[in-house]
Design an enzyme around this catalytic site. Structure first.
Site, PDB file in Angstrom:
ATOM      1  N   LYS A  60     -59.391  49.325 121.608  1.00 39.41           N
ATOM      2  CA  LYS A  60     -59.407  47.916 122.339  1.00 39.41           C
ATOM      3  C   LYS A  60     -60.558  48.081 123.335  1.00 39.41           C
ATOM      4  O   LYS A  60     -60.964  47.096 123.742  1.00 39.41           O
ATOM      5  CB  LYS A  60     -58.185  48.163 123.313  1.00 39.41           C
ATOM      6  CG  LYS A  60     -56.730  47.898 122.313  1.00 39.41           C
ATOM      7  CD  LYS A  60     -55.637  47.940 123.513  1.00 39.41           C
ATOM      8  CE  LYS A  60     -54.323  47.762 122.854  1.00 39.41           C
ATOM      9  NZ  LYS A  60     -53.849  46.491 122.425  1.00 39.41           N
TER      10      LYS A  60
ATOM     11  N   LYS B 279     -54.019  45.605 129.082  1.00 37.46           N
ATOM     12  CA  LYS B 279     -53.281  45.968 127.690  1.00 37.46           C
ATOM     13  C   LYS B 279     -53.209  47.506 127.620  1.00 37.46           C
ATOM     14  O   LYS B 279     -53.801  48.049 128.659  1.00 37.46           O
ATOM     15  CB  LYS B 279     -54.055  45.578 126.472  1.00 37.46           C
ATOM     16  CG  LYS B 279     -55.769  45.739 126.925  1.00 37.46           C
ATOM     17  CD  LYS B 279     -56.582  45.156 125.648  1.00 37.46           C
ATOM     18  CE  LYS B 279     -56.887  43.668 125.738  1.00 37.46           C
ATOM     19  NZ  LYS B 279     -55.999  42.955 124.887  1.00 37.46           N
TER      20      LYS B 279
HETATM   21  C1  PLP Z   1     -48.283  41.075 126.378  1.00 41.53           C
HETATM   22  C2  PLP Z   1     -48.319  42.831 126.959  1.00 41.53           C
HETATM   23  C3  PLP Z   1     -48.747  43.649 126.180  1.00 41.53           C
HETATM   24  C4  PLP Z   1     -49.859  43.389 124.945  1.00 41.53           C
HETATM   25  O1  PLP Z   1     -50.996  43.065 125.343  1.00 41.53           O
HETATM   26  P1  PLP Z   1     -52.139  43.256 124.166  1.00 41.53           P
HETATM   27  O2  PLP Z   1     -53.396  42.493 125.083  1.00 41.53           O
HETATM   28  O3  PLP Z   1     -51.918  42.331 123.267  1.00 41.53           O
HETATM   29  O4  PLP Z   1     -52.163  44.573 123.685  1.00 41.53           O
HETATM   30  C5  PLP Z   1     -48.713  44.716 126.900  1.00 41.53           C
HETATM   31  N1  PLP Z   1     -48.104  45.197 127.743  1.00 41.53           N
HETATM   32  C6  PLP Z   1     -47.441  44.196 128.603  1.00 41.53           C
HETATM   33  C7  PLP Z   1     -46.795  44.687 129.570  1.00 41.53           C
HETATM   34  C8  PLP Z   1     -47.435  42.832 128.258  1.00 41.53           C
HETATM   35  O5  PLP Z   1     -46.765  42.012 128.816  1.00 41.53           O
END
Ligand code: PLP
Length: 818
Positions: free
Chosen positions: A555, A549
């Site tokens: 986070k 993420k």
């Molecule tokens: C799904 C996705 C996110 C979002 O991730 P979270 O854990 O919900 O913050 C960010 N970057 C990419 C490339 C993703 O595919």
């Protein structure tokens, strides 16, 4: 139809034609890029007739359409998705095989359009996929950034950003339409004319203008004839702009002016959740919504359309506050250009706009200074002031004497500077305001937009996010998809709730074995990639612990890292310790100006290197941090995960969607009661989820009482030891300065209570370890995670938007046979 490529023969013929006449090369001389382009164009051609037919059918149906306005679309690669949607995957594979071409190489030749930062942009991409699949007339509007999210590299473990020049080789998927350019004006002043009939007319005398050129991309629904459009805008200088300066005789100045205009769509701002209030960013926002409204009102709607009936035909969904300037823009068009009375115009705007909020962090709530707005968009500022005056007058009537409340709710903030609160503007005018997970929507009502939810309770609703199962299960995890389809048929790809039918197989030994074998193969696929890229060999029989993420303090990647250090120290203390072998995988980009986030990346890499160099650890603990986390990497990492790290401080992550992708792919979550984790826990059951940590009210109470992070440092031996190791320079060759800012920010500030949650987190990780030793029970839980996560399809999210907010209906496009 002669262009149909529905057999290997016709596909091959068409492919060779595209190669020869499109790329101008013969097979023997073609580069990988030539072959990729020819393949993409062959697929594109197949979709083209469906696309035109969709436009035709939608125009005739005069049905209400959804217009999704988003400054970001994190699309990921298009080739496989478009092959899948059109049902051409096998034909293309056979055709390439026949020609002796390795299709995998062509797949990897595609540079993904990374026109987004993270979750918000990826959500927009999932939503347009679902809208097309569900046959809803819809168009996505956004910006065709010449440079998307930066490419991350590591130099000595430190993040170094490289420009993402995804367009260097061109893109075979886009259709530019320079002849459909739209003028967008900026700056200048307004003039008012008091007419004889008592009315007042305002004219905006602009300062400069640019042209928006639309680039169309096809958005094919999965196994449907419907193909919707994504229309992204690119900025060009106008001729007037050039001529004016040209006439002044300064050629170089004219060229500079052109570069200035084209700057607008040059680069995506790389800040996720922390907008910087930069002028160019406001230019981008206005640029794309002005183009989009103009395009929709003038080109998509029929020429004679009476805009008073706009709410019957369209609903505009604002993806966060980035497109909120569309509200005064529509009112301006209606009042100033179409001569519609203010009250009528406002009434129309109230019916067509809805706003999705994506955050709870105060620093993420966008405001634009009145000074900047007035300079760049003088007429819009006037409109906002009038809206606010009328709104405040209503409030004074509703709450006589409560001037404090009125000031709290004003669209204009006074301190620290006079500025427009974009979230308030969207809330005041929008029909509906939605959060993106149950908890988030509740906190929005109770904490962020409290006064508004008291004033307009019916305005507020929730739509929990979702992800497209086509990309994140079918394409990312072909092994698991095959097993699912073999077991319950292929209906799940359009109705993900059908995954429930897998539940009985959680107790079927042979199913469990196959499920585990697929997970293991996905780990091999990932370790091959990590070895190819970084030369690191990952152990196969290990727990794959994945945290992917954006890097952000809320986070809490540092919390994960503290746990890793603790595991390492346990091995150091007791070299014979019997621990479950674990591979910890990180993937994260930090905003280039976000110091603590970049330090965290450097520390993760430093810990990885130190652990790697220690022979005592061999085969038992490994940290890998493949650079440049993006959609393509997500598609490899997520299917390999056993454990999904969702450890944000409760009350900070609006929803999360990575959590959903991981659960669907059979990872068990270790997580806090935050965002959509709450709903994942509810769906999969507490026995298949590792819950830990403070709840939102507990975190709130600690912070209100005056949080003292060093008390946790003092009282938790494990935490103290881990932090001391960082502070003493153990991971920086003895340099005690290298990570001092990071350590200090944890010890003396720790805005997101990482230290307060450390003990609970480590205890939950110890439970994970115990659980993982029982392979069969673990796999059973993994299967139940997949079987019970059907709720998290973006198709379900879109259905909720349709039912609660949009009230639009499908318009199916009939196939060639009917
Ligand atoms: C799904 C996705 C996110 C979002 O991730 P979270 O854990 O919900 O913050 C960010 N970057 C990419 C490339 C993703 O595919």
């Amino acid at each position: 139809m002669p262009s149909d490529v529905d057999s290997v023969d016709t596909f091959t013929t068409e492919f060779l034609k595209r190669l020869q006449f499109g790329q101008g090369v013969v097979l023997a001389r073609a580069t990988t890029n030539d072959l990729y382009f020819a393949l993409a164009r062959t697929v594109r051609q197949q979709l083209m007739s469906r696309w035109l037919e969709t436009l035709n059918v939608q125009r005739k149906a005069k049905a209400k359409a959804v217009v999704y306005l988003s400054a970001e679309y994190l699309l990921g690669r298009q080739l496989d998705n478009n092959l899948l949607a059109s049902g051409l995957t096998e034909i293309a594979e056979q055709s390439m095989e026949r020609l002796g071409i390795d299709i995998t190489t062509l797949r990897e030749a595609e540079l993904e359009p990374g026109l987004g930062n993270g979750g918000l942009g990826r959500l927009a991409a999932c939503f347009i996929d679902s809208l097309a699949t569900m046959q809803i007339p819809a168009v996505g509007y956004g910006i065709r950034y010449e440079y998307g999210i930066f490419r991350q590299t590591f130099v000595d473990g430190v993040q170094v950003e490289q420009p993402d020049s995804w367009l260097t080789n061109g893109s075979p998927w886009e259709f530019p339409h320079p002849e459909m350019g739209v003028k967008v004006r900026f700056a200048g002043h307004t003039e008012t004319e008091h007419r004889d009939d008592g009315s007042v007319a305002t004219t905006w005398v602009h300062g400069w203008e640019v042209i928006g050129i639309p680039y169309n991309y096809m958005v094919p629904g999965y196994r449907t004839e419907n193909v919707n459009a994504l229309r992204l805008w690119s900025a060009r200088a106008t001729q007037a702009f050039d001529l004016q300066v040209f006439n002044s005789g300064d050629y170089l100045q004219a060229v500079r002016a052109q570069a200035f205009a084209e700057n607008i769509s040059k680069v995506l701002y790389p800040e996720d959740s922390t907008p910087q209030g930069k002028e160019l960013r406001l230019q981008q926002q206005y640029f794309f919504v002005a183009c989009s409204l103009r395009d929709y009102l003038d080109n998509v709607l029929p020429a004679d359309f009476d805009l008073r009936r706009l709410p019957e035909r369209v609903v505009f969904q604002l993806n966060d506050t980035h497109p909120v300037i569309a509200i005064p823009e529509l009112i301006r068009i209606l009042v100033d250009e179409r001569g519609i009375a203010w009250d009528v115009a406002l009434d129309i705007a109230r019916q067509v706009f809805n706003y999705t909020c994506h955050t709870l962090l105060p620093e993420a709530l966008e405001v634009w200074s009145v000074e900047l707005l007035g300079r760049l968009l003088p007429r819009h500022l006037e409109i906002i002031y009038r809206l606010n005056d009328e709104f405040l007058a209503d409030l004074r009537e509703a709450y006589p004497g409560d001037e404090l409340r009125v000031r709290r709710m004003s669209i204009i903030q006074e301190h620290p500077e006079r500025a427009v609160r974009m979230a308030y503007l969207a809330t005041v005018v929008g029909t509906k305001v939605n959060g993106v997970a149950e908890l988030h929507s509740q906190l929005l009502r109770d904490k962020v937009l409290t006064d508004f939810s008291a004033h307009w309770p019916e305005k507020f609703t929730n739509v929990t996010n979702g992800v497209t199962p086509r990309r994140f299960v079918r394409l990312a995890n072909p092994g698991l998809s095959g097993l699912i389809t073999e077991t319950i048929g292929e209906g799940w790809l359009k109705d993900l709730a059908e995954l429930q039918q897998l539940e009985p197989y959680a107790d079927d030994a042979s199913f469990l074995e196959r499920f585990a074998a697929i997970k293991s193969a996905n780990k091999s696929r990932l370790s091959e990639l990590v070895e190819r890229r970084q030369g690191i060999v990952l152990p196969q029989a290990a727990l794959y612990d994945v945290m992917v993420k954006r890097l952000h303090e809320y986070k809490r990647q540092t919390l994960k890292l503290l746990h890793v250090i603790t595991l390492y120290q346990r091995i150091q203390e007791n070299p014979d310790l019997d621990i479950v072998p674990r591979v910890v995988l990180f993937g994260a980009k930090a905003a280039p100006g976000y110091r603590i986030a970049k330090d965290t990346i450097a520390l993760i890499n430093a810990v990885a290197t130190t652990i790697d160099a220690d022979p005592a650890v061999k085969g038992r603990l490994k940290v890998a941090f493949p650079a440049n986390y993006n959609v393509s990497l997500a598609e490899i990492l997520i299917p390999a995960a056993d454990l999904s790290e969702q450890i944000s401080l409760a009350g900070k992550e609006a929803s999360g969607t990575g959590n959903m992708k991981l659960a669907l792919n059979g990872a068990l979550t270790i997580g806090t009661l935050d965002g959509a984790n709450v709903e994942i826990l509810e769906q999969v059951g507490a026995e298949n989820f590792f819950l830990f940590g403070l709840t939102e009210p507990e975190a709130q109470a600690i912070q209100t009482a005056g949080y003292q992070p060093h008390e946790h440092y003092a009282s938790s031996p494990g935490l103290r030891k881990a932090l001391d190791a960082v502070a003493s320079g153990e991971f920086s060759g003895g340099d005690t300065e290298a990570f001092a800012p990071l350590v200090d920010s944890l010890l003396y500030q720790d805005r997101f209570l990482a230290l307060a949650d450390y003990d609970a987190y480590v205890a939950a990780q110890d439970e994970v370890e115990v659980a993982y030793r029982d392979t069969k029970a673990w796999t059973r839980s993994a299967v139940l995670n997949t079987a019970r996560s059907g709720y998290f399809s973006s198709d379900r999210s879109i259905q909720d938007y349709l039912d609660r907010i949009w009230h639009a209906k499908p318009v199916p496009v009939a196939g060639p046979t009917g």
